[in-house]
Design a protein around this motif. Structure first.
Motif, mmCIF file in Angstrom:
data_model
loop_
_atom_site.group_PDB
_atom_site.id
_atom_site.type_symbol
_atom_site.label_atom_id
_atom_site.label_comp_id
_atom_site.label_asym_id
_atom_site.label_seq_id
_atom_site.Cartn_x
_atom_site.Cartn_y
_atom_site.Cartn_z
ATOM 1 N N ALA A 194 0.826 -1.207 0.000
ATOM 2 C CA ALA A 194 0.000 0.000 0.000
ATOM 3 C C ALA A 194 0.858 1.253 0.000
ATOM 4 C CB ALA A 194 -0.933 -0.005 1.209
ATOM 5 N N GLN A 195 2.014 1.183 0.674
ATOM 6 C CA GLN A 195 2.923 2.332 0.688
ATOM 7 C C GLN A 195 3.469 2.611 -0.708
ATOM 8 O OE1 GLN A 195 5.929 1.841 3.702
ATOM 9 N NE2 GLN A 195 4.505 0.798 5.084
ATOM 10 N N VAL A 196 3.876 1.532 -1.397
ATOM 11 C CA VAL A 196 4.412 1.705 -2.757
ATOM 12 C C VAL A 196 3.317 2.223 -3.685
ATOM 13 C CG1 VAL A 196 5.466 0.506 -4.713
ATOM 14 C CG2 VAL A 196 6.068 -0.147 -2.365
ATOM 15 N N PHE A 197 2.130 1.669 -3.534
ATOM 16 C CA PHE A 197 1.007 2.082 -4.373
ATOM 17 C C PHE A 197 0.685 3.558 -4.166
ATOM 18 C CE2 PHE A 197 -3.385 2.731 -5.456
ATOM 19 C CZ PHE A 197 -3.588 1.943 -6.578
ATOM 20 N N THR A 198 0.689 3.994 -2.913
ATOM 21 C CA THR A 198 0.339 5.383 -2.608
ATOM 22 C C THR A 198 1.367 6.354 -3.168
ATOM 23 O OG1 THR A 198 -0.703 4.623 -0.562
ATOM 24 C CG2 THR A 198 -0.240 6.972 -0.756
ATOM 25 N N ALA A 199 2.639 6.012 -3.024
ATOM 26 C CA ALA A 199 3.689 6.900 -3.533
ATOM 27 C C ALA A 199 3.604 7.035 -5.055
ATOM 28 C CB ALA A 199 5.051 6.360 -3.130
ATOM 29 N N SER A 200 3.329 5.925 -5.735
ATOM 30 C CA SER A 200 3.253 5.961 -7.195
ATOM 31 C C SER A 200 1.943 6.588 -7.682
ATOM 32 C CB SER A 200 3.367 4.544 -7.764
ATOM 33 O OG SER A 200 4.597 3.968 -7.407
ATOM 34 N N MET A 201 0.923 6.474 -6.869
ATOM 35 C CA MET A 201 -0.386 6.990 -7.272
ATOM 36 C C MET A 201 -0.349 8.492 -7.484
ATOM 37 S SD MET A 201 -3.933 6.687 -5.149
ATOM 38 C CE MET A 201 -5.157 7.973 -5.304
ATOM 39 N N SER A 202 0.416 9.213 -6.678
ATOM 40 C CA SER A 202 0.499 10.661 -6.845
ATOM 41 C C SER A 202 1.120 11.028 -8.189
ATOM 42 C CB SER A 202 1.308 11.283 -5.701
ATOM 43 O OG SER A 202 2.646 10.800 -5.716
ATOM 44 N N LYS A 203 2.131 10.264 -8.615
ATOM 45 C CA LYS A 203 2.758 10.530 -9.908
ATOM 46 C C LYS A 203 1.784 10.247 -11.052
ATOM 47 C CE LYS A 203 7.356 9.235 -8.205
ATOM 48 N NZ LYS A 203 8.504 8.309 -8.388
ATOM 49 N N ILE A 204 1.052 9.149 -10.911
ATOM 50 C CA ILE A 204 0.099 8.786 -11.961
ATOM 51 C C ILE A 204 -1.017 9.815 -12.050
ATOM 52 C CG2 ILE A 204 -1.678 7.101 -12.576
ATOM 53 C CD1 ILE A 204 0.144 4.933 -11.666
ATOM 54 N N TYR A 205 -1.507 10.267 -10.914
ATOM 55 C CA TYR A 205 -2.601 11.232 -10.945
ATOM 56 C C TYR A 205 -2.145 12.559 -11.526
ATOM 57 C CZ TYR A 205 -7.030 13.275 -9.685
ATOM 58 O OH TYR A 205 -8.266 13.855 -9.754
ATOM 59 N N ARG A 206 -0.901 12.913 -11.306
ATOM 60 C CA ARG A 206 -0.360 14.128 -11.913
ATOM 61 C C ARG A 206 -0.359 13.987 -13.446
ATOM 62 N NH1 ARG A 206 3.414 18.307 -11.117
ATOM 63 N NH2 ARG A 206 3.215 19.586 -12.999
ATOM 64 N N TYR A 207 -0.004 12.818 -13.925
ATOM 65 C CA TYR A 207 -0.020 12.567 -15.379
ATOM 66 C C TYR A 207 -1.439 12.712 -15.918
ATOM 67 C CZ TYR A 207 0.119 10.014 -19.804
ATOM 68 O OH TYR A 207 -0.014 9.654 -21.118
#
Length: 442
Positions: A194-207
């Motif tokens: 969940a930690q890895v998912f959350t950190a990457s989710m911010s980058k994806i949402y910015r895209y």
């Protein structure tokens, strides 16, 4: 004939009658008396009234039967024939009343001598004015048609743009809520992932915030994003889901609608079950100008009713951009969606680069979109981060992982704000202008 049109015709008759009456009284009347002036005026009014009203109703009748725009050739031919016939008849009627009834000339000489010459002259004058009258009607109808077509095209363009914006604006909450659902499930199953998912989710949402305002993106960009998104899915499903990318390099330079792969991959996961013993295989490939997303069919039972945003959104956006269709193939073993790869980067917006006023409008619209993008990013940050803090403190208060997405997304939000409100295009243009001025003074 309405009141306004009647007034215009009456005014025209009076002016024409006055001008022609004075002309014939001055040059063709021997006895310059008041009574002859009145008679000359009345005779001129008779000619004006008969010709103007006769040609007006002839023109109206032809317009009611044949359009200048849709039946141009027929309208021109019938206009010429009817104009000759009507005006010859009207000339003979008016000339007979004028020369025979009023002036008491011999009826036997109506078609010969001076009266025959007068008939021929008046017929030509009548045909000349009638031709001008019909040409005026043709130009008015053409202008109306052109204005109507321009208005219709503008309405179509505005409608298409509004519809396109509505479809694109569906993507923000759609992706956000689905991602939060995945995160919620992942927190219970595997907090570390969940930690890895959350950190990457911010980058994806910015895209997503950057790409959603574009009508088309390159296949290469979409594939890069899809690979990042599939990596997140792998963190949750591990070996239950496999992904295969096999897209031709030449096709990667062309274009597709943004976030199409993400929506289709999301549909694959949503509508199919996946386990280690029965993994879900998803293949992304290209063939014959189409980008294909195919999966083995393992239909999930008792699935909630679909919102219809994913696949229908892609179909509707393609319908606004191209005549090429999105194809859906389904069998007992597989489910496949084929989306067109577009060679040229088309646009639903009207081309306004030729006009400085429209260019200014485009710059203003672009600025508004930049502001909308930033405030959308800010609102999402203010909604998601408190939710993540709550989830973290509720589930694992001993390890505060929420700092990572808060700082990562916060830095991205700050840079976004600087780009919008600080170092903008205006600043760049001013700096370029200063450099050019310094170079010119050297």
């Amino acid at each position: 004939m309405d009141t306004k049109d009647l007034k215009n015709k009456l005014s025209t008759m009076l002016w024409v009658s006055f001008a022609t009456g004075i002309f014939f009284f001055a040059f063709f009347t021997d006895n310059k008396s008041v009574s002859n002036l009145i008679i000359s005026f009345l005779v001129s009014f008779m000619y004006s009234f008969v010709f103007i009203i006769g040609n007006y109703y002839t023109n109206c009748y032809l317009n009611s039967k044949y359009s200048w725009i849709d039946d141009t050739k027929t309208r021109i031919v019938l206009g010429i024939l009817s104009t000759i016939f009507v005006n010859v008849v009207l000339v003979f009627v008016c000339n007979y009343l004028n020369l025979i009834v009023i002036q008491k000339n011999n009826p036997a000489k109506f078609f010969t001598g001076e009266m025959g010459l007068f008939n021929w002259i008046i017929v030509n004058i009548a045909l000349l004015f009638s031709a001008i009258f019909h040409a005026k009607g043709f130009m008015e109808e053409w202008k109306k048609s052109s204005k109507k077509e321009v208005v219709e095209q503008k309405l179509i363009a505005k409608s298409a743009n509004a519809q396109f914006e509505t479809l694109k604006n569906q993507l923000d909450p759609h992706f956000l809520f689905n991602s939060l659902n995945v995160l919620s499930s992942l927190i219970d199953e595997n907090p570390d992932q969940a930690q890895v998912f959350t950190a990457s989710m911010s980058k994806i949402y910015r895209y997503i915030l950057e790409q959603k305002d574009k009508e088309l993106v390159s296949v290469e960009e979409e594939l890069d994003f899809a690979k990042t998104y599939t990596a997140l899915l792998k963190t949750r499903f591990e070996d239950s889901v496999t992904f295969e990318f096999n897209v031709n390099e030449n096709d990667q330079k062309n274009f597709v609608v943004p976030l199409s792969l993400q929506l289709l991959l999301e549909n694959c996961i949503k509508h199919n079950f996946a386990t280690s013993s029965k993994p879900l295989h998803i293949k992304i490939s290209s063939e014959d100008g189409f980008l294909m997303i195919e999966n083995n069919l393992q239909f999930r039972e008792n699935i909630k009713e679909s919102s219809g945003i994913g696949l229908s959104n892609i179909v509707q956006r393609y319908a606004l951009l191209t005549k090429r269709n999105v194809f859906i193939e389904k069998s007992e073993d597989y489910f496949k969606v084929k989306i067109p790869i577009l060679i040229e980067k088309t646009s639903t917006k009207m081309n306004t680069t030729k006009y400085s006023e429209n260019s200014a409008y485009e710059r203003a619209a672009k600025r508004v979109n930049e502001l909308k993008g930033f405030y959308g990013n800010l609102i999402s940050y203010c909604l998601v981060i408190p939710f993540l803090i709550f989830v973290n403190l509720y589930t694992a208060p001993q390890y505060q992982w929420f700092w990572w997405p808060m700082l990562g997304w916060g830095i991205g939000l700050a840079s976004h704000g600087i780009a919008v409100f600080g170092i903008s295009k205006d600043w760049e243009e001013r700096q370029i202008q200063k450099i050019l001025e310094r170079e010119n003074h050297k």
